[in-house]
Design an enzyme around this catalytic site. Structure first.
Site, PDB file in Angstrom:
ATOM      1  CE1 TYR A 114      79.328  45.397  23.874  1.00  0.00           C
ATOM      2  CE2 TYR A 114      80.175  43.179  23.577  1.00  0.00           C
ATOM      3  CZ  TYR A 114      79.485  44.099  24.337  1.00  0.00           C
ATOM      4  OH  TYR A 114      78.952  43.745  25.547  1.00  0.00           O
TER       5      TYR A 114
ATOM      6  CE  LYS B  89      63.898  49.108  25.155  1.00  0.00           C
ATOM      7  NZ  LYS B  89      62.645  48.824  25.883  1.00  0.00           N
TER       8      LYS B  89
ATOM      9  CG  ASP C 115      78.626  40.343  26.657  1.00  0.00           C
ATOM     10  OD1 ASP C 115      78.824  39.291  27.296  1.00  0.00           O
ATOM     11  OD2 ASP C 115      79.434  41.288  26.667  1.00  0.00           O
TER      12      ASP C 115
ATOM     13  CG  ASP D  29      77.534  37.498  31.568  1.00  0.00           C
ATOM     14  OD1 ASP D  29      78.086  36.549  30.982  1.00  0.00           O
ATOM     15  OD2 ASP D  29      78.123  38.549  31.860  1.00  0.00           O
TER      16      ASP D  29
END
Length: 351
Positions: free
Chosen positions: A137, A186, A243, A247
């Site tokens: 971000y 990752k 993030d 969720d």
């Protein structure tokens, strides 16, 4: 008596309904337990404020807020009147970035009285520690050219300082929980930032020999959140991965409407900020049916942050007693109003 000065920003939509309900609960738990007092001041910064003043908050808003022990936020956003990138970057993200709230923490647990959509949910209780200031971000990047040659570049920025700070926070948190940290990576597909993330994790874990660790690629980890969430304790993740995982955490609990979050300043220079995850939900604003549990659980996290852990645990216990008794808002299968849920929690706290 200890006094905590709290800046209140109800913000937009249902934030204006759930924040007063949660404050009623917060003052009640302080009254019942004794020894602490909350002094609050409300600020009208919101999309409505933007329409009137052309900005999401006062020019000296940050100077005002920095004198408080914490910020208690309801929700930000009303895309029907103000574009999301304007409202978020003008208030929520502005506070996060300039107050160096470099860690975001979000819990997920099997909640009493709230059916999980999982077919066979185990008794999961996990905490995601999300790096909150950089990573994917980052603002670095840009766009060039037009038409079919147009190019968009978004740079993910990972610093050792920021990465290590999030990881040490996760390890320290695990000491107070079940003693296990999982790293979300990752590195088999993202060839620069994620191997760097893995290297820092391997360095940091050497300083915590009593904490068990594991490493999962984010795609597999997302699946494991659904298939075996009970196996996790603390998960540390980059800004984007955290993030996404949080969720999923809200989803497996049965409702994002109960999910809380804390934006944590770790250096003591500025206040931390506590907010629910559910957003402003303008479609139900004004109906009196907004779920206050996310905001109330957020108050519990603020109590924990202040070191009032016993008080916070009692508050969450009572909230679960209320949902287990079926006193719930319509979004989670009940017929109670926002105010009725909060009042029942206050009533049981006093008992």
């Amino acid at each position: 008596m200890k006094k905590y000065n709290i800046a209140i920003i109800p913000g937009d939509g249902i934030g204006k309904e759930v924040v007063p309900a949660a404050l009623n609960v917060l003052h009640t738990v302080a009254e019942v337990h004794g020894g602490i007092q909350f002094e609050t001041k409300e600020f009208p910064w919101s999309c409505d404020y933007y329409l009137e003043h052309g900005k999401m908050m006062d020019d000296d808003g940050l100077e005002i807020l920095r004198n408080y022990h914490a910020i208690f936020l309801g929700a930000v956003g009303n895309p029907a009147i103000v574009p999301d990138h304007v409202s978020l970057w003008g208030l929520l993200i502005k506070i996060r970035r300039e107050f160096e709230q470099s860690i975001n923490i979000r819990p997920a647990k099997l909640f009493s009285g709230l059916p999980s959509p999982l077919a066979n949910p185990k008794d999961f209780d996990l905490m995601v520690v999300r790096e909150n200031s950089e990573g994917e971000y980052s603002e670095a990047g840009g766009r060039i050219h037009k038409g079919e040659d147009e190019v968009a570049i978004q740079n993910a920025v990972f610093t050792k300082k920021g990465t290590e700070r999030a990881m040490r926070y996760a390890f320290d948190l695990a000491k107070t929980r079940k003693g296990h940290v999982t790293s979300a990576t990752k590195s088999n597909g993202i060839v620069h930032s994620m191997p760097f993330w893995d290297e820092v994790f391997n360095e940091v874990k050497n300083d915590y020999p009593d904490i068990k660790t594991s490493v999962n690629h984010i795609d597999a980890l997302a699946a494991f959140f659904i298939s075996k969430p009970q196996t996790f304790d603390v998960i540390v993740a980059s800004n984007l991965f955290g993030d996404i995982l949080t969720d999923i955490g809200g989803a497996i609990m049965g409702s994002i409407g109960i999910a809380p979050a804390g934006n944590i300043n770790t250096n003591g220079k500025y206040p931390s900020m506590f907010e629910p995850v559910h957003g402003s939900a303008p479609d139900i604003y004004g109906k009196g049916i907004a779920n206050p549990i996310g905001q109330i659980w957020t108050a519990k996290m603020m109590l924990d942050h202040f070191g009032e852990v016993e008080m916070g645990e009692r508050l969450l216990q009572v909230v679960e007693e209320v949902t287990a008794a079926g006193i719930k808002t319509p979004d989670i299968g009940g017929n109670a109003t926002t105010v009725e849920v909060a009042e029942e929690i206050c009533k049981r706290l006093k008992q």
